[in-house]
Write an enzyme that holds these catalytic residues in place. Structure first.
Site, PDB file in Angstrom:
ATOM      1  CE  LYS A 254      -1.975   0.472   3.961  1.00 31.90           C
ATOM      2  NZ  LYS A 254      -1.670   1.718   4.681  1.00 31.90           N
ATOM      3  CB  THR A 255       3.648   2.291   2.189  1.00 32.65           C
ATOM      4  OG1 THR A 255       2.915   1.832   3.318  1.00 32.65           O
ATOM      5  CG2 THR A 255       4.329   3.585   2.523  1.00 32.65           C
TER       6      THR A 255
ATOM      7  CG  ASP B  98      -1.557   5.599   3.968  1.00 29.88           C
ATOM      8  OD1 ASP B  98      -2.243   4.642   3.565  1.00 29.88           O
ATOM      9  OD2 ASP B  98      -0.430   5.459   4.481  1.00 29.88           O
ATOM     10  CD  GLU B  99      -3.120   3.133   7.564  1.00 32.03           C
ATOM     11  OE1 GLU B  99      -4.135   2.389   7.536  1.00 32.03           O
ATOM     12  OE2 GLU B  99      -1.979   2.715   7.786  1.00 32.03           O
TER      13      GLU B  99
ATOM     14  CD  GLN C 176      -4.405  -3.476   7.572  1.00 33.07           C
ATOM     15  OE1 GLN C 176      -3.517  -3.078   8.308  1.00 33.07           O
ATOM     16  NE2 GLN C 176      -4.215  -3.697   6.280  1.00 33.07           N
TER      17      GLN C 176
ATOM     18  NE  ARG D  99       0.225  -5.088  10.927  1.00 34.86           N
ATOM     19  CZ  ARG D  99      -0.039  -4.528   9.772  1.00 34.86           C
ATOM     20  NH1 ARG D  99       0.759  -3.623   9.280  1.00 34.86           N
ATOM     21  NH2 ARG D  99      -1.113  -4.873   9.080  1.00 34.86           N
TER      22      ARG D  99
END
Length: 764
Positions: A33-34, A224-225, A255, A615
């Site tokens: 994603k980043t 983002d997010e 998330q 994670r």
DNA sequence: GGACGTTCTGTTTTT
DNA sequence: CAGAACGTCC
């Protein structure tokens, strides 16, 4: 110019090159994603878009910094002019530039949660309300939820529905507290966290020229997010993007873990409805974790109702099954986890930094720390009490804040008598009363005590005058000295350094060191040159600008040394670790008891567990303890329902739920209708609950009596919450630190430090 | 006014 | 258990 696209897979490329018009990227955990965000910005710049026209909103400032560095390495230094940061920091910047339209100076203070609570506490006191019926936390929660829904205090008080709800809950004065709270914030020229978003909305709503200015500036917006944005953030983005609609939001509904902060998962679920011709890209391949972990994690959220359909998969190896550690207590849990880390390190020849331990609540870190220390494994805790929230740091920052903005009331009363200079509580109360009577800031009153009829002795007036003069002399140097020189001067002149230096207890020494560390940080700041303005002074107010918005994550790892990371699951968002431990998997702890009222709250806990699991790269280990100390009480617990929800095949050993059953409360459907969701987000716990508990306790009266120190004597029969009934065998020491040896029939002899032991004398 | 002692009270996650 | 709030004494 390199072709940056070759670093990306097909799906990612599509999401990057589709630069015009609304885009939503639904990105599963570990899917890059980043990477997409970073490359998208780099791609825009390569295409010749002016960096000045790009706005990128990230979840932490650290994420922004890292992205910037990456983009710089891809396309060069022009990346530095892209506006990047958290919602709060970017809009604080906008408010510093244009907040004057709303009556705020550019040096307004940002109140952190502690400041807000302290202000509310004093308002409740001034209104002579019962602090049990008006608990600070829920009042602030209520105000915060309201602001996040763009309801100001006036609307709040005029909304019969809200008022009736408060009345029904037995707290009709919340609206009044809200009004006074906002008035006092404004008098202090301060904004709380929610104001940064709320006022930005007002600014963009009421001043079209400002809206046009920023619409024009931010031609390309990236968020983002997105699943964790709240209503206020949602509206800002929507307004800014309204013209060009070059908006790209990236997120993962699976998330979404910030519901408690007003995050509205509907934002991402409904994004399609907000824009026409929207392009949706799904990134479903996970590059991070093993098959086992990905599948286990998918299984956990599969039961959730609210989600965007997608299937996260991975081509990675299967990996080992998830080990489960069962401990009898939190101490043992720590020991077993530390042991496991030790073994894994040896067996795989990896280092401390490849490990992380995640927990649901900050308080859990203690047992783990002790265990790690015993084994000489070095570790670092992220989050918890952040550096900037320590008392000694806040004290010094209080001076800085006051120097920059003398109207800052919280700062004023924090430092006006620290170090002690003979301006005590009574005088402070008088100052506040006069300030409120004349509707000015307290600074005004002490600046000109006679004009506001401040009734204090001549001696106090003299001390006030000296204090004001000192602060003013600091202010006069604000632009002349660099941040470090002035900070050091203030620390010395105010007497803070001396005060701390005189304290030679271990805690006192550590406090002194903390202050030194702050001064060092300021020194580094002063010496760092800003591109384009070499040789210019970097003043203190610049340093202070978003100190309140810094999180622990943002502290650069100066010693990026080899340490195991400890943090809450929330803080672990966006991070990854080869070897991961998720501890405290007990019913009511994780999933958390307070969060288990509605179905959607349970779903959020599941997503939290999903975030935790994903994670992990190579291995995730789960652990739970059958009992745990909490607030000095031993609590027994059931294994978490999450352990049962993971399919057997992914666990390394069979897990059978304990004999007992979960205390499954029936879950209410939350209000999910649409518009007014968080208006009544949390119905605050009713005061009657607490009153009932009190009454139960006092029904024992007659038998027990709350004892004072000297009632406790050798031979006294006593009762202890945990150990039951006993008899004092001997007493030792004087004053507050008496030691008692007590024989309890249930557990035998115990040595208790009386200062902390809760012993009640049983009177015959 | 302030120091020092005693009692009370949280009890999730964070920008 | 730790920190805040409250109470007492100089």
């Amino acid at each position: 110019m390199t072709d940056i696209l070759e670093y990306l897979n097909n799906e990612q490329q599509q999401a990057v090159i589709h630069t015009e018009g609304p885009v939503m990227v639904v990105a599963g955990a570990g899917s890059g994603k980043t990477r997409v965000l970073t490359f998208r910005i780099a791609y825009l710049l390569q295409k010749g878009i002016d960096p000045f026209n790009i706005l990128s909103l990230t979840f932490t400032n650290k994420a922004a910094r890292e992205m910037k560095a990456r983009i710089t390495s891809l396309v060069g230094s022009e990346a530095k002019s892209v506006w990047m940061g958290t919602f709060h920091s970017v809009f604080a910047r906008i408010l510093r530039a244009d907040g004057h339209l709303l009556g705020y100076p550019s040096n307004f203070t940002i109140y952190d949660t502690d400041d807000s609570k302290s202000l509310i506490r004093s308002i409740i006191k001034e209104l002579q309300l019962d602090k049990k019926t008006y608990p600070v936390n829920s009042i602030l929660g209520r105000i915060s939820a309201s602001k996040n829904n763009l309801i100001d205090s006036v609307q709040y008080n005029n909304d019969p529905e809200i008022i009736d709800a408060d009345k029904a809950a037995g707290r009709p004065f919340i609206g009044k507290i809200f009004s006074i709270y906002d008035k006092r914030l404004f008098q202090s020229k301060a904004m709380d966290f929610d104001d940064l978003l709320f006022k930005t909305n007002i600014l963009l709503r009421d001043f079209p020229e400002v809206l046009y200015k920023y619409q024009n500036k931010f031609r390309y917006i990236l968020v983002d997010e997105y699943q964790d944005t709240n209503h206020a953030q949602y509206l800002i983005v929507k307004k800014l993007a309204a013209n060009d609609e070059n908006i790209c939001v990236v997120g993962d509904d699976a998330q979404s873990i910030y519901g408690f902060r007003g995050a509205n998962i509907e934002n991402i679920l409904n994004f399609k409805k907000d824009y026409q011709d929207i392009k949706v890209f799904k990134l479903e391949q996970n590059y991070r974790s093993t098959k086992n972990i990905v599948n286990a994690a998918n299984g956990v959220i599969a039961k959730n109702k609210d989600q965007i359909q997608k299937e996260v998969w991975t081509a990675n190896e299967k990996g080992q099954k998830i080990p489960l550690i069962k401990a009898s207590s939190d101490t043992e849990e720590g020991a077993l986890v530390a042991h496991s880390i030790f073994e894994t390190k040896m067996n795989n020849q990896v280092s401390n930094k490849d490990f992380a331990i995640l927990y649901r609540t900050n308080a859990q870190s203690r047992a783990l720390e002790e265990a790690l220390r015993k084994r000489n494994i070095s570790y670092k805790i992220y989050g918890g009490l952040s550096f900037y929230q320590r008392k000694e740091i806040k004290d010094l920052l209080g001076y800085f804040r006051l120097v920059i903005n003398p109207n800052d009331e919280e700062a004023l009363f924090r430092v006006i008598n620290y170090p002690a200079r003979g301006i005590g509580k009574t005088s402070q109360q008088k100052i506040i009363i006069q300030a409120q009577r004349f509707e000015v800031s307290s600074w005004e009153v002490i600046y000109n005590p006679n004009a506001y009829g401040l009734d204090v002795s001549g001696a106090v007036k003299k001390r006030l005058y000296e204090f004001v003069t000192m602060i003013e002399s600091f202010s006069a140097q604000l632009k002349r000295k660099n941040a470090y020189e002035l900070a050091k001067h203030i620390a010395k002149t105010s007497g803070i350094l001396k005060q701390l230096n005189d304290d030679k207890t271990p805690e006192g020494i550590s406090r002194f060191e903390n202050v030194e560390e702050l001064l060092n940080a300021i020194n580094e700041f002063s010496e760092r040159e800003v591109e384009g303005q070499e040789n210019s002074i970097r003043p203190l107010d610049e340093f202070m600008q978003d100190v309140a918005l810094l999180t622990d994550q943002d502290n650069e790892d100066k010693n990026s040394s080899d340490k195991v990371s400890l943090m809450t699951v929330h803080a672990a968002k966006g991070l990854e670790f080869p070897y991961l431990y998720i501890v405290g998997l007990e019913e009511n702890l994780f999933p958390n008891m307070q969060a288990l009222n509605t179905r959607s709250e349970l779903e959020e806990e599941r997503r939290l567990f999903y975030v935790a699991l994903t994670r992990a790269e190579k291995m995730a280990t789960l652990s739970y303890a059958e009992s745990r100390y909490k607030w000095g009480n031993l609590l027994f617990s059931e294994p978490s329902r999450f352990l049962e929800e993971i399919e057997q095949e992914y666990l390394s050993q069979p897990f059978k739920p304990g004999v007992g059953k979960h205390l499954n409360k029936p879950l209410k459907e939350s209000r999910e209708s649409t518009k007014d969701h968080s208006k009544y987000k949390k119905i605050p716990s009713t005061p009657t609950n607490q009153q009932q508990k009190k009454e139960e306790a006092s029904s024992n009266e007659g038998t027990f009596h709350s004892s004072s120190m000297d009632e406790l004597q050798v031979g006294s029969r006593v009762e202890h919450k945990r150990f039951g009934v006993g008899e004092i065998l001997s007493l030792e020491g004087q004053g507050p630190n008496k030691k008692a040896t007590v024989h309890f029939s249930s557990v035998g002899q115990k040595n208790l430090l009386l200062k902390f032991a809760r012993l009640k004398v049983i009177k015959e």
